[in-house]
Scaffold this active site. Structure first.
Site, mmCIF file in Angstrom:
data_model
loop_
_atom_site.group_PDB
_atom_site.id
_atom_site.type_symbol
_atom_site.label_atom_id
_atom_site.label_comp_id
_atom_site.label_asym_id
_atom_site.label_seq_id
_atom_site.Cartn_x
_atom_site.Cartn_y
_atom_site.Cartn_z
ATOM 1 N N ASP A 59 0.822 -1.219 0.000
ATOM 2 C CA ASP A 59 0.000 0.000 0.000
ATOM 3 C C ASP A 59 0.853 1.265 0.000
ATOM 4 O O ASP A 59 0.465 2.295 -0.553
ATOM 5 C CB ASP A 59 -0.916 0.018 1.233
ATOM 6 C CG ASP A 59 -2.144 -0.866 1.051
ATOM 7 O OD1 ASP A 59 -2.318 -1.407 -0.056
ATOM 8 O OD2 ASP A 59 -2.906 -1.017 2.020
ATOM 9 N N SER A 183 -6.525 5.427 11.653
ATOM 10 C CA SER A 183 -7.781 5.800 12.299
ATOM 11 C C SER A 183 -8.505 4.586 12.864
ATOM 12 O O SER A 183 -9.065 4.631 13.966
ATOM 13 C CB SER A 183 -8.680 6.539 11.301
ATOM 14 O OG SER A 183 -9.953 6.804 11.851
#
Length: 317
Positions: A59, A183
């Site tokens: 990623d 998050s």
């Protein structure tokens, strides 16, 4: 430096492009290990126009590719996994021929992943850096206490209105794409990446009633280090350290006009699978959602102890 499997994969991909699409120019980021057959590309306002970005790795390679286009639109991104799992890696490197053919034939389906535009100001509200120097963030911006042993005191404003004074280890403002990254680890919600929203998540807040919030993409969130804060605020964006904000200094965060168009795996669905899917419930062929697959396979979403045990058994059998 790159590992041998990555070098071999790049060579195979370039050989395929040169053989099947001889008129296509291939550029490579300016670095010491540029592969044979690629031209040097340096980001900037005068850089060569790019029509398609190809990434190989995890990623982080997509986050890095996004950072190369920090002043304008991002070309479509075709991302290949080299064996690592990630939410931004719809293709395995073994499928590179199918994926490239689909992209060059104009059959690719894309998901526009929202980015954040971040601007920094000093205590006198003078912009830090050039007037047009906004940081483009694909996952999140985190304002944190860094190496300080003290909690940060941060004033939060939404569209100019004071929301609250946060006393915590820090705050995260993430995109829907970033909602499954830092998050999520801090207790934030999972948000579908096709939505346009800003997610505000506290990091270890002192108050138990300080819960994550989701704002519309039209909102402007301002995070200001409080005058009474005993610690400066370190800033990291997509995992990169960038600034240190002193008491009175602030950062504004809003939706960027330049999302990252990511090519979906459904772009390479073959005719046999498409025919089988015609009689299934749910999305039609070529429209299945990579994200639904990923939260089940990667996050084990709502998996019971029994289903996890069955999954482990299926992997060993």
């Amino acid at each position: 430096m790159r590992t041998q499997p990555v070098i071999l994969a790049i060579d195979a991909l370039l050989e395929y492009v040169h053989e099947h699409y001889p008129d296509v120019r291939v550029f490579h980021e300016n670095r010491p290990d540029i592969p044979h057959g690629a031209e040097v590309w340096t980001p900037g306002p005068d850089a060569e126009k790019i029509d398609l970005v190809v990434t190989l790795g995890g990623d982080g390679t997509i986050l890095h590719a996004s950072s190369l286009f920090s002043t304008g639109a991002v070309p479509p991104v075709l991302s290949f996994s080299m064996g690592t799992l990630g939410f931004l890696l719809p293709f395995h490197i073994d499928d590179f021929a199918k994926a490239l053919d689909s992209a060059f034939a104009g059959k690719a389906t894309m998901l526009n992943r929202m980015r954040l535009a971040c601007s920094f100001y000093d205590a006198n509200l003078e912009k830090k850096g050039a007037e047009t120097d906004d940081w483009q963030v694909m996952n999140e911006i985190a304002l944190h206490r860094g190496a300080s042993p003290h909690l940060n005191t941060i004033d939060i404003f939404v569209d100019g209105q004071h929301l609250t004074e946060a006393v915590s280890d820090g705050l995260i403002v993430s995109t829907p794409t970033g909602s499954t990254a830092y998050s999520l680890s801090a207790g934030g919600p999972i948000v579908h990446p096709s939505l346009s929203a800003l997610v505000l998540t506290p990091i270890c807040p002192r108050s138990l009633s300080f819960r994550p919030l989701v704002f519309p993409s039209t909102s402007i969130i301002t995070l200001r280090i409080g005058d009474r804060s005993r610690a400066p605020g370190g800033v990291s964006m997509d995992g990169r350290n960038s600034h240190v904000l002193q008491p009175g200094e602030l950062v504004t965060v809003q939706a960027s006009p330049y999302p990252v168009p990511c090519i979906n795996r459904s772009s390479i669905i073959d005719l046999t699978v498409a025919a089988e899917m015609q009689h299934r419930e749910g999305a039609g062929p070529g429209k299945e959602d990579d994200w639904v697959r990923d939260i089940n396979n990667l996050l084990q979403y709502n998996a019971t102890f029994r289903s996890k045990a069955l999954l482990r058994h299926s992997r060993t059998s």
